[in-house]
Design an enzyme around this catalytic site. Structure first.
Site, PDB file in Angstrom:
ATOM      1  N   SER A 136      40.968  36.002  56.481  1.00 19.53           N
ATOM      2  CA  SER A 136      41.705  37.051  55.781  1.00 19.53           C
ATOM      3  C   SER A 136      42.802  37.572  56.707  1.00 19.53           C
ATOM      4  CB  SER A 136      40.733  38.175  55.404  1.00 19.53           C
ATOM      5  OG  SER A 136      41.426  39.246  54.822  1.00 19.53           O
ATOM      6  N   LYS A 162      43.603  33.728  53.144  1.00 21.85           N
ATOM      7  CA  LYS A 162      43.696  34.863  52.213  1.00 21.85           C
ATOM      8  C   LYS A 162      44.742  35.799  52.795  1.00 21.85           C
ATOM      9  CE  LYS A 162      40.699  38.831  51.504  1.00 21.85           C
ATOM     10  NZ  LYS A 162      39.301  39.228  51.222  1.00 21.85           N
ATOM     11  N   LYS A 164      46.808  39.348  52.519  1.00 21.61           N
ATOM     12  CA  LYS A 164      46.811  40.692  51.934  1.00 21.61           C
ATOM     13  C   LYS A 164      48.204  40.986  51.389  1.00 21.61           C
ATOM     14  CE  LYS A 164      42.627  42.139  53.095  1.00 21.61           C
ATOM     15  NZ  LYS A 164      41.652  42.675  52.135  1.00 21.61           N
ATOM     16  N   ASP A 189      45.030  39.045  48.248  1.00 19.37           N
ATOM     17  CA  ASP A 189      44.132  40.187  47.997  1.00 19.37           C
ATOM     18  C   ASP A 189      44.971  41.454  47.869  1.00 19.37           C
ATOM     19  OD1 ASP A 189      42.125  42.065  47.833  1.00 19.37           O
ATOM     20  OD2 ASP A 189      41.134  41.518  49.718  1.00 19.37           O
ATOM     21  N   GLU A 214      42.678  38.416  44.324  1.00 16.32           N
ATOM     22  CA  GLU A 214      41.513  39.295  44.491  1.00 16.32           C
ATOM     23  C   GLU A 214      41.890  40.739  44.200  1.00 16.32           C
ATOM     24  OE1 GLU A 214      39.755  38.768  48.377  1.00 16.32           O
ATOM     25  OE2 GLU A 214      38.408  40.472  48.145  1.00 16.32           O
ATOM     26  N   ASP A 239      36.409  42.222  43.754  1.00 13.45           N
ATOM     27  CA  ASP A 239      35.787  42.669  45.000  1.00 13.45           C
ATOM     28  C   ASP A 239      35.308  44.109  44.770  1.00 13.45           C
ATOM     29  OD1 ASP A 239      35.282  43.782  47.528  1.00 13.45           O
ATOM     30  OD2 ASP A 239      37.085  43.053  48.484  1.00 13.45           O
ATOM     31  N   LYS A 263      29.996  41.001  48.569  1.00  9.96           N
ATOM     32  CA  LYS A 263      29.825  41.626  49.885  1.00  9.96           C
ATOM     33  C   LYS A 263      28.450  42.277  49.873  1.00  9.96           C
ATOM     34  CE  LYS A 263      34.666  42.541  50.967  1.00  9.96           C
ATOM     35  NZ  LYS A 263      35.738  43.554  51.014  1.00  9.96           N
ATOM     36  N   GLY A 291      34.152  39.912  53.582  1.00  9.59           N
ATOM     37  CA  GLY A 291      33.846  40.499  54.890  1.00  9.59           C
ATOM     38  C   GLY A 291      34.344  41.924  54.989  1.00  9.59           C
TER      39      GLY A 291
HETATM   40  O1  OSB Z   1      39.245  43.581  50.718  1.00  6.36           O
HETATM   41  O2  OSB Z   1      38.140  41.962  51.478  1.00  6.36           O
HETATM   42  C1  OSB Z   1      38.661  43.058  51.662  1.00  6.36           C
HETATM   43  C2  OSB Z   1      38.399  44.104  55.319  1.00  6.36           C
HETATM   44  C3  OSB Z   1      38.081  45.434  55.185  1.00  6.36           C
HETATM   45  C4  OSB Z   1      37.988  45.985  53.927  1.00  6.36           C
HETATM   46  C5  OSB Z   1      38.222  45.189  52.802  1.00  6.36           C
HETATM   47  C6  OSB Z   1      38.524  43.847  52.934  1.00  6.36           C
HETATM   48  C7  OSB Z   1      38.646  43.307  54.223  1.00  6.36           C
HETATM   49  C8  OSB Z   1      39.042  41.924  54.477  1.00  6.36           C
HETATM   50  C9  OSB Z   1      38.682  41.333  55.819  1.00  6.36           C
HETATM   51  O3  OSB Z   1      39.683  41.255  53.713  1.00  6.36           O
HETATM   52  C10 OSB Z   1      37.559  40.379  55.739  1.00  6.36           C
HETATM   53  C11 OSB Z   1      37.030  40.046  57.106  1.00  6.36           C
HETATM   54  O4  OSB Z   1      37.686  39.285  57.813  1.00  6.36           O
HETATM   55  O5  OSB Z   1      35.958  40.565  57.478  1.00  6.36           O
HETATM   56 MG    MG Z   2      39.048  42.285  49.069  1.00  2.00          MG
END
Ligand code: OSB
Ligand code: MG
Length: 374
Positions: A136, A162, A164, A189, A214, A239, A263, A291
């Site tokens: 991510s 992924k 953001k 995402d 996402e 999510d 999650k 994560g």
């Molecule tokens: O939206 O998936 C998410 C991290 C913190 C809060 C929300 C998200 C995330 C990540 C990171 O996308 C995922 C990771 O590398 O742990």
């Molecule tokens: Mg997410």
């Protein structure tokens, strides 16, 4: 199985690099670890909260309060625990607070696996010996910087990128990456930064061949996501909106998503995560493990659940070294060519290092099961 003592440890780890999402930038992680002691073993769980209620409503303080004042006493009042599935039943009267519940339930699962001398993956019914993972990538300041970051992780072998996004930092950034890498598995995402007013923009994603988008819309929505999914080809993955099996059933029924990000913390623990996994398998909805920038302890739980068969898409469980200068487990989580080899030692299969736990602990509190000592 008798739990004799529970320890909560509030900790802080500095991220190697700040992580930016549409809801904020994170430079460190404040969280807590749960240690559950039987006579012979210790089980570990991680509360995947943060200091601020930006991703969900829980924080380190609220989760600690719920754990200390409600969950631990409820667990102790049950006496003997025969199977970790009982823990979510014990916690059921208390509404939501899923990350607090999951932290304690996770420690009990690890303890149970260790007492039975099996790996956590095996205790959960997982069969994969290796799992594929993606990465991510936080919001980057320019397309050039984003491509540089993608290149770094691509060369390390991560199975999907992924990225953001938020309004203003989306289509153009993603298009540049797609132009440069026509064939990589790539997704975006939105972390709830969009509304149905953005449908035209979100339709443009269809040209980019993304594996999924996402959580583009509100964190508590499944209605608008269904409206959106009907208008775009890109699969919508939920999510933030999914907190339980019931939520998953309703979202699937409504057509709000074609994929679910599970999650463990968000859904209240491994037992509920497994139920969602099983239901999605029946419904032909692929799942993957998200994560929360976990320490090695939470990361180990993510690896174990990902061994279940319907985790068919690469998750976000990247290597320890992607987040931390030093992780708190031994060995650290290593990713080779986008693959993690699942440990087969009892429990989570990674040993928390006592000195490192102490080094990063800000506060520690012990809760004895007094009912057992009288
Ligand atoms: O939206 O998936 C998410 C991290 C913190 C809060 C929300 C998200 C995330 C990540 C990171 O996308 C995922 C990771 O590398 O742990
Ligand atoms: Mg997410």
């Amino acid at each position: 199985m008798k739990i004799e003592k529970i320890v909560l440890r509030r900790m802080q780890l500095e991220l190697k690099e700040p992580f930016q999402t549409s809801f904020g930038t994170q430079k460190e992680r404040e969280f807590f670890i749960v240690e559950a002691y039987s006579k012979d073993h210790v089980g570990y769980g991680e509360c995947v909260v943060n200091s601020r209620p930006l991703y969900s409503e829980e924080t380190v303080k609220t989760a600690w309060h719920i754990a200390e004042d409600f969950l631990i006493p409820a667990l102790y009042s049950k006496g003997e625990i025969n199977h970790p599935d009982e823990v979510s039943e014990i916690f059921k009267p208390f509404r939501r607070n899923n990350m607090a519940k999951s932290a304690i339930e996770g420690a009990v699962w690890d303890l149970y696996a260790k007492e039975n001398n099996i790996s956590l993956a095996e205790a959960l019914g997982g069969t994969k010996k290796q799992i594929e993972v993606g990465i991510s990538i936080g919001i980057q300041e320019s397309p050039e910087k984003l491509i540089e970051t993608v290149e770094k992780y691509r060369s390390e072998g991560y199975k999907r990128m992924k990225i953001k996004i938020k309004p203003g930092t989306d289509i153009e950034m993603l298009s540049e990456v797609r132009k440069k890498y026509p064939n990589i598995a790539m997704m975006a995402d939105g972390n709830s930064a969009y509304t149905l007013d953005d449908v035209e923009l979100l339709k443009e994603l269809d040209a980019l061949n993304l594996t999924m988008i996402e959580q583009p819309l509100a964190h508590d929505d499944i209605i608008d996501h269904a409206t959106l999914q009907a208008q775009i080809k890109t699969p919508v993955c939920l999510d933030e909106s999914i907190h339980s099996l019931e939520d998953a059933k309703k979202a699937i029924k409504l057509g709000s998503c074609k994929i679910i990000n599970i999650k463990i913390g968000r859904v209240g623990g491994l037992t509920e995560a497994k139920k969602i996994h099983d239901y999605c398998a029946e419904q032909n909805i692929p799942v993957w493990c998200g994560g929360m920038l976990e320490s090695g302890i939470g990361r180990a739980h993510n690896i174990a659940i990902t061994t279940l068969s319907n985790f068919t898409l690469p998750g976000d469980t990247a290597a320890s070294s992607r987040y931390w200068a030093e992780d708190i487990i031994n060995p650290e989580v290593v990713v080779t060519d986008g693959v993690i080899t699942v440990p087969d030692q009892p429990g989570i299969g990674y040993e928390p290092v006592e000195e490192l736990l102490d080094k990063y602990t800000l506060e520690l509190k012990e809760y004895e099961n007094e009912a057992l000592t009288v």
